[in-house]
Structures are given as structure tokens and as C-alpha cells.
Design a protein around this motif. Structure first.
Motif, short mmCIF file in Angstrom:
data_model
loop_
_atom_site.label_atom_id
_atom_site.label_comp_id
_atom_site.label_asym_id
_atom_site.label_seq_id
_atom_site.Cartn_x
_atom_site.Cartn_y
_atom_site.Cartn_z
N GLY A 144 0.82 -1.21 0.00
CA GLY A 144 0.00 0.00 0.00
C GLY A 144 0.85 1.26 0.00
O GLY A 144 0.53 2.23 -0.69
N GLU A 145 1.96 1.23 0.76
CA GLU A 145 2.83 2.40 0.80
C GLU A 145 3.51 2.63 -0.56
O GLU A 145 3.69 3.77 -0.99
CB GLU A 145 3.90 2.22 1.89
CG GLU A 145 3.37 2.44 3.29
CD GLU A 145 2.92 3.87 3.51
OE1 GLU A 145 3.53 4.79 2.95
OE2 GLU A 145 1.93 4.07 4.22
N ARG A 149 3.02 5.97 -2.99
CA ARG A 149 4.10 6.77 -3.55
C ARG A 149 4.02 6.85 -5.07
O ARG A 149 4.52 7.79 -5.67
CB ARG A 149 5.45 6.19 -3.11
CG ARG A 149 5.80 6.57 -1.68
CD ARG A 149 6.79 5.62 -1.05
NE ARG A 149 7.22 6.09 0.25
CZ ARG A 149 6.47 6.07 1.35
NH1 ARG A 149 5.23 5.58 1.27
NH2 ARG A 149 6.91 6.51 2.50
N GLN A 150 3.41 5.85 -5.68
CA GLN A 150 3.23 5.85 -7.13
C GLN A 150 1.94 6.56 -7.53
O GLN A 150 1.59 6.60 -8.71
CB GLN A 150 3.20 4.41 -7.65
CG GLN A 150 4.51 3.67 -7.46
CD GLN A 150 4.39 2.18 -7.76
OE1 GLN A 150 3.29 1.60 -7.73
NE2 GLN A 150 5.51 1.55 -8.05
N ASP A 158 -6.88 0.02 -1.14
CA ASP A 158 -7.25 -1.39 -0.99
C ASP A 158 -6.24 -2.13 -0.11
O ASP A 158 -6.62 -2.82 0.84
CB ASP A 158 -7.33 -2.04 -2.37
CG ASP A 158 -7.63 -3.52 -2.28
OD1 ASP A 158 -8.61 -3.89 -1.59
OD2 ASP A 158 -6.91 -4.33 -2.89
N THR A 159 -4.94 -1.97 -0.39
CA THR A 159 -3.94 -2.75 0.34
C THR A 159 -3.67 -2.20 1.73
O THR A 159 -3.52 -2.97 2.69
CB THR A 159 -2.64 -2.83 -0.47
OG1 THR A 159 -2.29 -1.51 -0.93
CG2 THR A 159 -2.79 -3.73 -1.67
N LEU A 160 -3.62 -0.88 1.87
CA LEU A 160 -3.42 -0.32 3.21
C LEU A 160 -4.58 -0.69 4.14
O LEU A 160 -4.39 -0.94 5.33
CB LEU A 160 -3.29 1.20 3.14
CG LEU A 160 -1.97 1.77 2.61
CD1 LEU A 160 -2.09 3.27 2.39
CD2 LEU A 160 -0.83 1.45 3.57
N ALA A 173 0.98 6.06 8.30
CA ALA A 173 0.36 5.11 7.38
C ALA A 173 -1.15 5.35 7.32
O ALA A 173 -1.76 5.28 6.25
CB ALA A 173 0.66 3.67 7.82
N SER A 174 -1.75 5.65 8.46
CA SER A 174 -3.18 5.98 8.48
C SER A 174 -3.46 7.24 7.66
O SER A 174 -4.46 7.32 6.94
CB SER A 174 -3.66 6.18 9.91
OG SER A 174 -3.56 4.99 10.66
#
Length: 540
Positions: A144-145, A149-150, A158-160, A173-174
């Protein structure tokens, strides 16, 4: 949001790794941990940050079994703790060459690559790990990170979102998840997360990203605390200060915008663009003379920037100071004699004074000097319509639309001109008008008047439901457009909805009353403020 800068230059090097307990980064299959006394001792040393002792012990173990995946992984972790990342990664790679599906090594190598900003390599190894353990929270967090960044915000969200426990322990991260939600139109989810995050709990880069995302999502009031927090970290940044002033303006916090802009000027950060936005703040705060002074400074600082002359002339027009506006435009034209925008604005000023012949000449000249811009043609169309010359308007607009067939304003004016010429239902010109207006609202739904004209056509065709949709859209765009209300009241009455018709008429009466009050207040203000005096005294 009109931002002046990219994100602040804050290093995020190892924030995620540091935020997680060591045990979370010591990725080993649980059944193996209890096996082997020497290995268990080496692992305990690494867990306790005894990097050198743990490394020495695991290297002795590797002499007996140089391809042992768990020992190679542990050696890599010890070296990572020592800060010897290249050597650590080599051990992780040795492990994966002998055991490609060894998940702990895949994860640890990915983390080092991520922290080294080798996002492509990290993503490749994380995706390999995700195939083996799709619900792993650490794998999903780092994926997710990388997506964040992209700027792949759908993927990041979705992933985070699959790592709630880790997110609860890391405010940055939140914050990235909240930004991803904002960038994908999920404001409610973003605000729910931000309700649990205080600006001071996250790093400057995250503060800035949230502030910009909230401003772009038309939530400037929520953006302000985050941008203020960034500014406290970078108090000397002109760009951050300018962005904050813009956000205050969007939030209609005009006094705060004035204070910050004047403070920046007082600290020697005066620019033409800052004076321009300061003038807008002053005018919005009913301080017209200060707005005039700020625009004069903007012109003095940047005489080659035609936007300041245009804004000054617009201010003069708002106060019916047409002579002052003309003087400002003339000053601008001396610096920019072939500026289509300045010539066009002069035409507008002539038109505001009912000098349509002079306006027509300026609009023609604007179209000639800036053929790539439709302003001159729009001005000509409006002028011909105001002069009652619909035929000439139609001719000019059709000619321009052959070159620019998808200009919503030109299409609206053509439809309006055809209707004013007398096109009636069943005629070819009427059909052309309808098609032009339908295309105009499709290309730019945010224009008010095309909806009104199109609604009138639907009324003629007895398509009352469709007409009401257009009139309602028009008044939602411009709450003060009288024609939308009057047509809408008639449409509701013809549809048999008398209560709604009365409601619309009552709203129209309120608008008229407000306009009368505003006119009286403006007359009082105009008696005190004379922007033409300052314009006439402009130094050149």
C-alpha cells in the motif's frame, strides 16, 4: 487547490521499520523457532539488539549449514540492525536462491529495499510474498505504501486497508490511507480516519499531503490545521505560506488570509502574486481601498504580468468605475499592445457602458491577435446579440465552431442566437439550437445559462420533466439566476405541482429582496470608496 509547491523535503527513510516492534521485523516460521539451542540463542540476541554477538553466533552456525534459510535470514536481520544493509540484503538473496518461497526473507529484503527507495524491487518481492500469504498485514502495508508513492490511490486504499492493526500503531500510514480515500472520492472514510489523527502526530510530509488532498476535495476548513502544522515546521517557506493564504481564501477566512499575507510581506517576502491574492482577500472583506493599493503594488512589482491589470479592471467594473478600469487597461496595453485578454477586457468595459460599436471592434481585434483563444468570438457573439443582430452572431459563431466544435460557450451562444432570431419548433434552425445547447451542457455542465435555454426548448416541446431538470440544475449552479426560477415556477405549475411553483416564486422574491438590499449597501460603499482615484494615480 492552487498549490505553489510540492511536498516538503522530509526524509521518510525508515519510518515504517522504526514504527514496528523488532519482533514484527524478525520474520521466521514459528515451528522452527524452538529448534536448535544455538539458533534460539542467536535469535534472542538479535531480538535484544545484540547485533554483533547474534551475528557472530549465526555465522558459526552457517559454517556447518551454509544454505540454511532461517540462519541466512537471521544473519541478514543482524546486519540490518547494524546498518550494513547491502551485506544484509546479500544474505536475504542467498536465502531466496536456495529457498525462493521462504516468506520471512522475502519480507525482510522487501523492507530494506523499500527503505532504500528501491520501490520496484521491493514491490516485486512483496508481490511474491503476497502470492504465498495474501492476507499478511505487513506485506499489504508495504504494498500500500508503494502504491501510495506511485499515486495509485485505488490500489493504495485497498492494500493499506487490509492492515488495520498496523495502521492503528502508525499515524503516518493511516494518513496515507486517508489521502488515498480522498483522492478516490471516499470523503466519509477519509474523515473517519482523520478524526483519530491529530496533525502533530504525523510527519510534515503527511501533514502537507492531507492538507492538499482536503483542499482539493473542497474541504478547506479541514485542510487548514494540517497546513498550519506544516508551516510551523517550515516557517520560512514562501510556498507553504502562499498555499495557506489560498486555503484561507477557499475557506472564506478572509481576515486570516489578510493577516498571513501582510505578515509575509512584512518579513520581506513580497511578490506580485501575493499582493494579487491579498487584493482578493481585501475585496472579499469589503476593504476595497486596500484591495486597490495591493493591486497597484502587484502591477509595480510585475509590470509584465497582464493578469494584475485584468484583475484591477475587474475590480473597477464591480464598483461601476468604468473610467478607472479603462485607465488601468490602457496602462496594461502600453506594456502588452497585442494582448488579446486586455483588448477583450476593454471591449467588455465598452459593452458595460452600452458602447457596442467600440466593443465590437475590440472583440474583433482580440480574435485577430489571439486566434487560438475563443474569448474574442464569445465577445462578438454577445455583442451582436445585445445589438439585436442575431444573424451576424450566428454567422460568426458557426464560422468559429467549424474550427472549435467542442467549445461549450460558443455552442450556447449559437443556440441562443438561433432562438433570438425566431427559430420555432419544427424548423431546422430550432433543431440546430437544441442540438447546440444539448452539446453545450454535455461538454460543460457547470455553465448556468445553457441549462436555462435548453429547459426553455423542452418547455416548448412539452417535455416538462426534462425542462425541470435543466432549470433545477441552473439554479443549483447560480442561486441568483432569476430566469431559472421564473421558468421553473411555470414548469411546476404546468405540471400541476402548485406547491412547488409557489416555493420557487417565494425563493425568487427573496433573491430580488436581497439584490435590492445589496444595491443599497453598495451605493453606500461606493460613496466612501473611489477606486478610480487610485487607478488614475497609478505610477507608470
Amino acid at each position: 487547490m492552487r498549490t505553489k509547491t510540492s511536498e516538503p523535503a522530509v526524509s521518510f527513510g525508515r519510518w515504517l521499520l522504526c514504527a514496528l516492534p523488532v519482533a514484527c521485523c524478525l520474520f521466521l516460521p514459528l515451528p522452527m523457532i524452538a529448534q536448535g539451542g544455538d539458533y534460539a540463542q542467536a535469535e534472542a540476541m538479535v531480538r535484544n539488539h545484540q547485533w554483533d554477538d547474534g551475528l557472530a553466533l549465526v555465522l558459526r552456525l552457517l559454517k556447518n549449514d551454509p544454505r540454511n534459510p532461517r540462519e541466512l535470514n537471521l544473519a541478514g536481520l543482524a546486519l540490518t540492525g547494524k546498518g550494513e544493509i547491502e551485506e544484509a540484503d546479500e544474505y536475504f538473496r542467498k536465502c531466496l536462491r536456495s529457498s525462493p518461497s521462504f516468506i520471512p526473507a522475502l519480507k525482510n529484503l522487501s523492507i530494506n529495499e523499500f527503505n532504500g527507495k528501491q520501490y520496484g524491487e521491493a514491490e516485486k518481492n512483496l508481490l511474491a510474498a503476497a502470492k504465498l500469504t495474501p492476507n499478511d498485514p505487513v506485506v499489504n502495508l508495504y504494498l500500500g505504501e508503494i502504491a501510495y508513492r506511485q499515486q495509485k490511490y485505488e490500489q493504495a486504499a485497498d492494500t493499506l486497508g487490509r492492515s488495520p492493526e498496523l495502521l492503528a500503531r502508525n499515524a503516518d500510514a493511516s494518513a496515507h490511507l486517508a489521502v488515498s480515500y480522498l483522492q478516490t472520492g471516499r470523503k466519509d472514510k477519509a474523515l473517519e480516519i482523520l478524526g483519530r489523527i491529530k496533525p502533530e502526530e504525523i510527519e510534515s510530509q503527511s501533514q502537507f499531503a492531507i492538507g492538499v488532498a482536503l483542499a482539493e476535495a473542497e474541504l478547506p476548513e479541514r485542510a487548514i490545521p494540517y497546513l498550519e502544522a506544516v508551516q510551523r515546521s517550515f516557517p520560512g517557506s514562501y510556498d507553504l505560506g502562499f498555499d495557506l493564504v489560498l486555503t484561507y481564501m477557499s475557506a472564506k477566512e478572509f481576515s486570516r488570509a489578510i493577516k498571513d499575507a501582510t505578515d509575509m510581506i512584512g518579513r520581506g517576502r513580497e511578490t506580485a502574486e501575493l499582493n494579487n491574492i491579498l487584493a482578493e482577500a481585501y475585496e472579499s472583506n469589503n476593504e476595497t481601498q486596500h484591495a486597490v493599493d495591493a493591486l497597484r503594488r502587484a502591477i509595480a512589482l510585475a509590470p509584465d504580468d497582464e493578469s494584475n491589470y485584468l484583475d484591477f479592471a475587474s475590480l473597477c467594473m464591480n464598483h461601476r468605475s468604468y473610467d478607472a478600469g479603462m485607465k488601468v487597461i490602457q496602462v496594461g496595453l502600453e506594456a502588452h499592445p497585442r494582448s488579446g485578454s486586455l483588448i477583450f477586457m476593454r471591449g467588455v468595459l465598452y459593452g458595460m457602458q452600452d458602447e457596442f460599436n467600440l466593443a465590437e471592434k475590440d472583440f474583433q481585434q482580440a480574435a485577430e491577435v489571439a486566434p487560438q483563444n475563443n474569448l474574442g468570438y464569445v465577445g462578438l457573439g454577445v455583442t451582436y446579440l445585445e445589438k439585436g443582430n442575431a444573424e451576424q452572431a450566428i454567422q460568426v459563431l458557426r464560422q468559429r465552431l467549424r474550427e472549435k466544435p467542442n467549445d461549450a460557450s460558443l455552442l450556447y451562444l449559437l443556440g441562443e442566437a438561433l432562438l433570438r432570431k425566431g427559430a420555432a419548433p419544427g424548423q431546422e434552425a430550432y433543431t440546430e439550437a437544441q442540438h447546440s445547447l444539448e452539446k453545450s451542457v454535455a461538454l460543460n455542465p457547470g455553465l448556468c445559462l445553457p441549462h436555462v435555454s435548453l429547459g426553455g426548448i423542452y418547455m416548448d416541446e412539452d417535455k416538462l420533466d426534462e425542462a425541470i431538470v435543466q432549470f433545477e440544475k441552473a439554479r443549483s449552479i447560480d442561486h441568483n439566476e432569476r430566469s431559472a426560477y421564473s421558468h421553473l415556477a411555470v414548469a411546476y405549475r404546468r405540471l400541476g405541482q402548485a406547491d412547488k411553483s409557489k416555493e420557487v416564486m417565494s425563493a425568487l422574491k427573496d433573491i430580488i429582496d436581497q439584490e435590492r438590499r445589496a444595491t443599497r449597501e453598495k451605493m453606500k460603499a461606493d460613496a466612501q470608496d473611489h477606486p478610480e482615484d487610485s487607478a488614475a494615480g497609478k505610477d507608470r
